[in-house]
Design an enzyme around this catalytic site. Structure first.
Site, PDB file in Angstrom:
ATOM      1  N   HIS A   1       0.857  -1.188   0.000  1.00 28.59           N
ATOM      2  CA  HIS A   1       0.000   0.000   0.000  1.00 28.59           C
ATOM      3  C   HIS A   1       0.895   1.240   0.000  1.00 28.59           C
ATOM      4  CE1 HIS A   1      -3.150   2.764   0.581  1.00 28.59           C
ATOM      5  NE2 HIS A   1      -3.841   2.193   1.561  1.00 28.59           N
TER       6      HIS A   1
ATOM      7  N   HIS B   1      -2.459   7.051  -0.754  1.00 27.22           N
ATOM      8  CA  HIS B   1      -3.376   7.664   0.220  1.00 27.22           C
ATOM      9  C   HIS B   1      -2.762   8.248   1.490  1.00 27.22           C
ATOM     10  CE1 HIS B   1      -6.613   4.974  -1.785  1.00 27.22           C
ATOM     11  NE2 HIS B   1      -6.428   6.110  -2.436  1.00 27.22           N
TER      12      HIS B   1
ATOM     13  N   TYR C   1      -0.354   7.231   3.524  1.00 27.01           N
ATOM     14  CA  TYR C   1       0.186   6.387   4.595  1.00 27.01           C
ATOM     15  C   TYR C   1       1.719   6.337   4.493  1.00 27.01           C
ATOM     16  CZ  TYR C   1      -4.718   5.663   5.248  1.00 27.01           C
ATOM     17  OH  TYR C   1      -6.051   5.904   5.466  1.00 27.01           O
TER      18      TYR C   1
HETATM   19  C1  LIG Z   1     -14.843   1.727   2.821  1.00 21.18           C
HETATM   20  C2  LIG Z   1     -13.557   1.985   2.090  1.00 21.18           C
HETATM   21  C3  LIG Z   1     -12.376   1.440   2.546  1.00 21.18           C
HETATM   22  C4  LIG Z   1     -11.184   1.618   1.845  1.00 21.18           C
HETATM   23  N1  LIG Z   1     -10.055   0.991   2.274  1.00 21.18           N
HETATM   24  C5  LIG Z   1      -8.928   1.033   1.513  1.00 21.18           C
HETATM   25  C6  LIG Z   1      -7.801   0.255   1.869  1.00 21.18           C
HETATM   26  O1  LIG Z   1      -7.788  -0.510   2.844  1.00 21.18           O
HETATM   27  N2  LIG Z   1      -6.712   0.344   1.055  1.00 21.18           N
HETATM   28  C7  LIG Z   1      -6.671   1.146  -0.049  1.00 21.18           C
HETATM   29  O2  LIG Z   1      -5.662   1.190  -0.759  1.00 21.18           O
HETATM   30  N3  LIG Z   1      -7.752   1.877  -0.401  1.00 21.18           N
HETATM   31  C8  LIG Z   1      -8.870   1.814   0.333  1.00 21.18           C
HETATM   32  N4  LIG Z   1      -9.987   2.497  -0.082  1.00 21.18           N
HETATM   33  C9  LIG Z   1      -9.994   3.137  -1.399  1.00 21.18           C
HETATM   34  C10 LIG Z   1     -10.589   2.169  -2.436  1.00 21.18           C
HETATM   35  O3  LIG Z   1      -9.746   1.040  -2.631  1.00 21.18           O
HETATM   36  C11 LIG Z   1     -10.809   2.852  -3.812  1.00 21.18           C
HETATM   37  O4  LIG Z   1      -9.581   3.280  -4.331  1.00 21.18           O
HETATM   38  C12 LIG Z   1     -11.768   4.032  -3.689  1.00 21.18           C
HETATM   39  O5  LIG Z   1     -12.959   3.636  -3.026  1.00 21.18           O
HETATM   40  C13 LIG Z   1     -12.129   4.610  -5.041  1.00 21.18           C
HETATM   41  O6  LIG Z   1     -12.660   3.602  -5.866  1.00 21.18           O
HETATM   42  P1  LIG Z   1     -14.264   3.448  -6.083  1.00 21.18           P
HETATM   43  O7  LIG Z   1     -14.727   4.737  -6.690  1.00 21.18           O
HETATM   44  O8  LIG Z   1     -14.388   2.271  -7.029  1.00 21.18           O
HETATM   45  O9  LIG Z   1     -14.895   3.189  -4.750  1.00 21.18           O
HETATM   46  C14 LIG Z   1     -11.169   2.391   0.660  1.00 21.18           C
HETATM   47  C15 LIG Z   1     -12.357   2.987   0.228  1.00 21.18           C
HETATM   48  C16 LIG Z   1     -13.535   2.785   0.913  1.00 21.18           C
HETATM   49  C17 LIG Z   1     -14.804   3.404   0.383  1.00 21.18           C
END
Ligand SMILES: Cc1cc2nc3c(=O)[nH]c(=O)nc-3n(C[C@H](O)[C@H](O)[C@H](O)COP(=O)(O)O)c2cc1C
Length: 374
Positions: free
Chosen positions: A181, A184, A186
């Site tokens: 990862h 975002h 981190y």
């Molecule tokens: C509930 C939730 C939890 C997430 N947890 C992670 C995570 O653990 N690791 C990560 O890289 N991104 C995480 N994300 C980001 C998602 O992987 C994704 O990049 C983001 O939701 C945008 O894509 P989408 O429009 O298809 O939802 C999270 C997003 C949401 C909504």
């Protein structure tokens, strides 16, 4: 309900290294905060197996590499024997249905506070600059962060080693591979981004120095489990958790070119339109130059629906499309895309609650909706 089957690019097969995928719709890493005391729970067996298809790729929720890696309640880890054992039946269930399962491993760095740290110590980071309090994704709770402690140069190899051991543990748990990862805001991102990293040693300053930490992790993982089992997620354009960069295009390209030297399996990029995790915005920035530069499998994520995901594959802008919220709310998302069926709506309020069923394994499948309406 549209139940016409049509040949769409998203549903075509793809060889991800030695993994023969039957379609291009990937489950995004999604933190769900239901792993009590950092141990994955039996309810995750149902959650992940609901989202498994034969030949489909799943990426696990972010999973901590050590006891200093944590920053959210009840997120899973993979640094203890108990955690490794707890992952095993979850991975087995995904494999039993023919899925391919990668474990996303992370360290939150400064996105943490004393309460999550061993002995109440300060969170570690590339910097000692703290983060302001932020409203959590549920729009209600406020996340408080403690001032971080800047890692000493000689401590950095220890953190790299934590990633190495976590990758080894993930293989021991049965995962098919590991995703670093690096997105975002981190820890890995805290090193890459020039608006966070203010170091003066060999891990700060130039692009080459800022990317040293992520690339050392890549190298360690390649050495430990093999390049064919390593992927990385990056979000050069995002500024989530105060982690912006003054030249995201250069950062993304530098990483793509450097990753080529290690021959890793995939690079998973978050779209520039996702400035924050949950909101889509207009932008002229594009991942295309990075897509062209990277020689392995290229995965894209962020705000995709059936139509633009399909276009991304048809135009060869990506090899695989990663779906977060839509997959969270539609356990049978690939089938719905295939049939062009309507989608369940996601409920933000249950994203991060600790309930083992509600908002987790109770989103309906197409079949059950059809039964109710008959
Ligand atoms: C509930 C939730 C939890 C997430 N947890 C992670 C995570 O653990 N690791 C990560 O890289 N991104 C995480 N994300 C980001 C998602 O992987 C994704 O990049 C983001 O939701 C945008 O894509 P989408 O429009 O298809 O939802 C999270 C997003 C949401 C909504």
């Amino acid at each position: 309900m549209g139940t016409e089957k049509s040949e769409i690019s998203l549903m075509t097969p793809y060889n991800l290294g030695k993994f023969n995928l039957s379609h291009r719709v990937v489950l995004a890493p999604l933190t769900r905060q239901r792993s009590y005391h950092n141990v994955p729970q039996p309810h995750a067996i149902l959650y992940y197996s609901q989202r498994t298809t034969k030949g489909g790729l799943l990426i696990s929720e972010a999973t901590g590499v050590s006891d200093t890696a944590q920053g959210y309640p009840d997120t899973p880890g993979i640094w203890t024997k108990e955690q490794v054992e707890a992952w095993k039946p979850i991975v087995e269930a995904v494999h039993a249905k023919g899925g391919v399962f990668f474990c996303q491993i992370w360290h939150v760095g400064r996105v943490s506070n004393f309460g999550f740290q061993p002995n109440g110590q300060a969170p570690v980071s590339s910097t000692d600059k703290g983060l302001k309090s932020q409203i959590r994704a549920n729009g209600v709770d406020v996340a408080e962060f403690s001032p971080p402690r800047r890692l000493r140069t000689d401590e950095i190899p220890e953190i790299v080693n934590d990633f190495r051991v976590a990758a080894r543990n993930a293989m021991e748990a049965g995962f098919d591979g590991v995703e670093i990862h690096g997105a975002h805001g981190y820890l890995v991102d805290q090193f890459m981004k020039d608006q966070v990293n203010d170091r003066t040693d060999q891990y700060g300053g130039s692009l080459e120095n800022r990317c040293r930490f992520p690339l050392e992790i890549v190298e360690a993982l390649v050495d430990e489990i093999g390049a064919d089992k390593v992927g990385i997620r990056l979000s050069p354009f995002a500024s989530y958790m105060d982690s912006g960069d003054s030249n995201p295009e250069a950062l993304g390209l530098y990483m793509a070119e450097s990753l080529n030297k290690y021959g890793i399996l995939y690079c998973h990029m978050v779209e520039p339109r996702m400035k924050t995790v949950g909101e889509k915005c207009q932008t002229h920035q594009s991942l295309l130059p990075i897509r062209k530069a990277f020689k392995g499998t290229f995965m894209v994520a962020g705000g995709y629906d059936r139509e633009d995901g399909n276009k991304a594959i048809a135009n060869n802008n990506a090899d695989l499309v990663v779906y977060g919220r839509l997959f969270l709310a539609n356990p049978d998302l690939p089938r719905r895309f295939e049939l062009n069926a309507p989608l369940n709506k996601y409920n933000r309020e249950t994203f991060y609650i600790s309930d083992p069923v509600l908002g987790y394994t109770d989103y309906p499948f197409l079949e059950s909706i059809a039964q109710i309406s008959n």
